[in-house]
Design a protein around this motif. Structure first.
Motif, PDB file in Angstrom:
ATOM      1  N   ALA A  35       0.836  -1.210   0.000  1.00  0.00           N
ATOM      2  CA  ALA A  35       0.000   0.000   0.000  1.00  0.00           C
ATOM      3  C   ALA A  35       0.865   1.253   0.000  1.00  0.00           C
ATOM      4  N   TRP A  36       1.966   1.224   0.737  1.00  0.00           N
ATOM      5  CA  TRP A  36       2.864   2.381   0.816  1.00  0.00           C
ATOM      6  C   TRP A  36       3.516   2.665  -0.541  1.00  0.00           C
ATOM      7  N   ARG A  37       4.018   1.623  -1.200  1.00  0.00           N
ATOM      8  CA  ARG A  37       4.674   1.824  -2.502  1.00  0.00           C
ATOM      9  C   ARG A  37       3.709   2.374  -3.530  1.00  0.00           C
ATOM     10  N   ARG A  38       2.479   1.861  -3.517  1.00  0.00           N
ATOM     11  CA  ARG A  38       1.480   2.270  -4.521  1.00  0.00           C
ATOM     12  C   ARG A  38       0.703   3.511  -4.094  1.00  0.00           C
ATOM     13  N   ARG A  39       0.955   3.972  -2.867  1.00  0.00           N
ATOM     14  CA  ARG A  39       0.207   5.089  -2.272  1.00  0.00           C
ATOM     15  C   ARG A  39      -1.303   4.825  -2.344  1.00  0.00           C
ATOM     16  N   LEU A  40      -1.689   3.631  -1.912  1.00  0.00           N
ATOM     17  CA  LEU A  40      -3.088   3.234  -1.925  1.00  0.00           C
ATOM     18  C   LEU A  40      -3.815   3.769  -0.694  1.00  0.00           C
ATOM     19  N   GLY A  41      -5.158   3.745  -0.778  1.00  0.00           N
ATOM     20  CA  GLY A  41      -5.976   4.129   0.360  1.00  0.00           C
ATOM     21  C   GLY A  41      -5.672   5.537   0.827  1.00  0.00           C
ATOM     22  N   GLY A  42      -5.361   5.664   2.108  1.00  0.00           N
ATOM     23  CA  GLY A  42      -5.127   6.988   2.682  1.00  0.00           C
ATOM     24  C   GLY A  42      -3.665   7.365   2.788  1.00  0.00           C
ATOM     25  N   VAL A  43      -2.774   6.710   2.047  1.00  0.00           N
ATOM     26  CA  VAL A  43      -1.337   6.978   2.206  1.00  0.00           C
ATOM     27  C   VAL A  43      -0.993   8.415   1.849  1.00  0.00           C
ATOM     28  N   ARG A  44      -1.592   8.955   0.801  1.00  0.00           N
ATOM     29  CA  ARG A  44      -1.289  10.339   0.429  1.00  0.00           C
ATOM     30  C   ARG A  44      -1.713  11.309   1.534  1.00  0.00           C
ATOM     31  N   GLN A  45      -2.883  11.074   2.124  1.00  0.00           N
ATOM     32  CA  GLN A  45      -3.319  11.949   3.209  1.00  0.00           C
ATOM     33  C   GLN A  45      -2.453  11.742   4.449  1.00  0.00           C
ATOM     34  N   LEU A  46      -2.062  10.508   4.716  1.00  0.00           N
ATOM     35  CA  LEU A  46      -1.147  10.244   5.829  1.00  0.00           C
ATOM     36  C   LEU A  46       0.126  11.061   5.667  1.00  0.00           C
ATOM     37  N   GLU A  47       0.682  11.075   4.465  1.00  0.00           N
ATOM     38  CA  GLU A  47       1.910  11.832   4.234  1.00  0.00           C
ATOM     39  C   GLU A  47       1.680  13.326   4.353  1.00  0.00           C
ATOM     40  N   ALA A  48       0.513  13.797   3.928  1.00  0.00           N
ATOM     41  CA  ALA A  48       0.203  15.219   4.096  1.00  0.00           C
ATOM     42  C   ALA A  48       0.158  15.587   5.572  1.00  0.00           C
ATOM     43  N   ASN A  49      -0.398  14.703   6.406  1.00  0.00           N
ATOM     44  CA  ASN A  49      -0.434  14.954   7.849  1.00  0.00           C
ATOM     45  C   ASN A  49       0.962  14.889   8.462  1.00  0.00           C
ATOM     46  N   LEU A  50       1.737  13.886   8.072  1.00  0.00           N
ATOM     47  CA  LEU A  50       3.074  13.722   8.632  1.00  0.00           C
ATOM     48  C   LEU A  50       4.006  14.851   8.213  1.00  0.00           C
ATOM     49  N   ARG A  51       3.739  15.456   7.066  1.00  0.00           N
ATOM     50  CA  ARG A  51       4.573  16.577   6.606  1.00  0.00           C
ATOM     51  C   ARG A  51       4.509  17.720   7.615  1.00  0.00           C
ATOM     52  N   ARG A  52       3.342  17.956   8.213  1.00  0.00           N
ATOM     53  CA  ARG A  52       3.218  19.008   9.227  1.00  0.00           C
ATOM     54  C   ARG A  52       4.047  18.656  10.460  1.00  0.00           C
ATOM     55  N   LEU A  53       4.067  17.402  10.811  1.00  0.00           N
ATOM     56  CA  LEU A  53       4.820  16.949  11.976  1.00  0.00           C
ATOM     57  C   LEU A  53       6.324  17.140  11.762  1.00  0.00           C
ATOM     58  N   LEU A  54       6.803  16.803  10.574  1.00  0.00           N
ATOM     59  CA  LEU A  54       8.234  16.877  10.281  1.00  0.00           C
ATOM     60  C   LEU A  54       8.723  18.306  10.094  1.00  0.00           C
ATOM     61  N   GLY A  55       7.843  19.187   9.629  1.00  0.00           N
ATOM     62  CA  GLY A  55       8.244  20.569   9.404  1.00  0.00           C
ATOM     63  C   GLY A  55       8.719  20.808   7.983  1.00  0.00           C
ATOM     64  N   PRO A  56       8.891  22.072   7.617  1.00  0.00           N
ATOM     65  CA  PRO A  56       9.187  22.423   6.224  1.00  0.00           C
ATOM     66  C   PRO A  56      10.565  22.002   5.743  1.00  0.00           C
ATOM     67  N   ASP A  57      11.488  21.708   6.651  1.00  0.00           N
ATOM     68  CA  ASP A  57      12.849  21.368   6.234  1.00  0.00           C
ATOM     69  C   ASP A  57      13.040  19.875   5.969  1.00  0.00           C
ATOM     70  N   ALA A  58      12.000  19.072   6.196  1.00  0.00           N
ATOM     71  CA  ALA A  58      12.122  17.631   5.971  1.00  0.00           C
ATOM     72  C   ALA A  58      12.269  17.334   4.486  1.00  0.00           C
TER      73      ALA A  58
END
Length: 305
Positions: A40-63
């Motif tokens: 699912a992660w490799r294919r960005r299936l299901g909610g993976v894209r939204q998960l990454e959008a959420n995690l991007r806020r956690l990591l900050g702009p320099d990630a």
């Protein structure tokens, strides 16, 4: 395939999965669910894209993109571990659940219950919240929770039955025959424990908070119930600790002494968000948020802004 037939097929597939996972050797079962997570992660299936959008806020702009992808992969593996363990929970040895749980702060929560005061335990989508519910009921503390109504209906009933068999009282968020909010209030006024997932608003009537430095929306329900009933609002964080589970009950969030009801609910919800923020930052891979939380993402979805 007609909708009714499709619904029956989905329910049957989940039921078969429940039966098979219980009988698979644990090492093989965990390996299989890790492979599903990676696919699912490799294919960005299901909610993976939204998960990454959420995690991007956690990591900050320099990630870097590589850092984000590495974290989202770990989070997907953690999320599929949750599902694997949910399927296995009804067959797990109670001693296994009790012996492998590392907790702190639970004594404060249970002390309030012994005094006859209700507790609203507010949890983010971290770790394994179904395990946490099973664990505390095994310790002799019954609880009431609310479940989002899934489709098909047969699947919702199956999930509800699993949780009820683990000792939880499960109320539907919508579509039930009773007033869910009224039932929760009665449980709290009688000195009971109510556990609510509290980092995603499902009502479109949530509270605006600042979360990882950005506007987000969280449900008003936990703070509102505590304020209305006099129950203690206590955030709870969860994570995976190797082959064990971690649970931390945080200090009570007391209502502000000033302000109208709406302002007090906002202040309590913001404080809850701060606790979640700190705990998620400690265990970022165990935050399984596959849906929009941040206001910018909600505004991008019709009907969710």
């Amino acid at each position: 395939m007609r909708p009714a037939t499709k619904d029956s097929a989905v329910t049957a597939a989940y039921s078969l999965g429940w039966a098979l996972v219980r009988h698979l050797p644990e090492r093989l079962g965990r390996w299989a669910f890790t492979r599903i997570a990676d696919h699912a992660w490799r294919r960005r299936l299901g909610g993976v894209r939204q998960l990454e959008a959420n995690l991007r806020r956690l990591l900050g702009p320099d990630a870097t993109p590589a850092q984000l992808r590495a974290l989202s992969r770990a989070s997907m593996r953690s999320y599929l571990r949750y599902w694997y363990e949910l399927f296995r929970l009804p067959a797990m040895d109670p001693h296994h659940i009790l012996d492998r749980t590392r907790s702190s702060g639970i004594e404060d929560l249970q002390a309030r219950l012994r005094q006859g005061r209700g507790v609203v335990a507010a949890l983010p989508h971290m770790g394994n919240w179904d395990h946490a519910g099973a664990w505390i009921t095994l310790r002799g503390t019954p609880l009431t929770t609310v479940a989002e109504r899934l489709r098909p209906e047969g699947l919702f009933r199956r999930f509800t039955a699993v949780r009820e068999n683990l000792g939880m009282e499960v109320l539907p968020l919508t579509g039930g025959t009773a007033n869910t909010v009224g039932t929760l209030a009665r449980r709290l006024r009688s000195g009971g424990l109510v556990c609510l997932l509290a980092d995603r608003d499902l009502t479109a009537q949530g509270v605006d908070v600042v979360f990882f430095g950005e506007p987000a929306r969280m449900p008003a329900g936990p703070a509102a119930l505590a304020l209305t009933t006099g129950a203690a609002l206590m955030p709870v964080s969860l994570w995976f600790d190797g082959s064990c589970w971690g649970i931390r009950v945080h200090e009570e969030i007391a209502p502000p002494s000033h302000g109208d009801r709406a302002a007090r609910i906002r202040a309590m919800t913001q404080e809850m968000a701060h606790v979640f923020e700190k705990e998620i930052a400690q265990h970022p891979e165990d935050w399984h948020m596959m849906q929009p939380v941040f206001t910018a993402d909600l505004a991008a979805r019709p009907g969710e802004g």
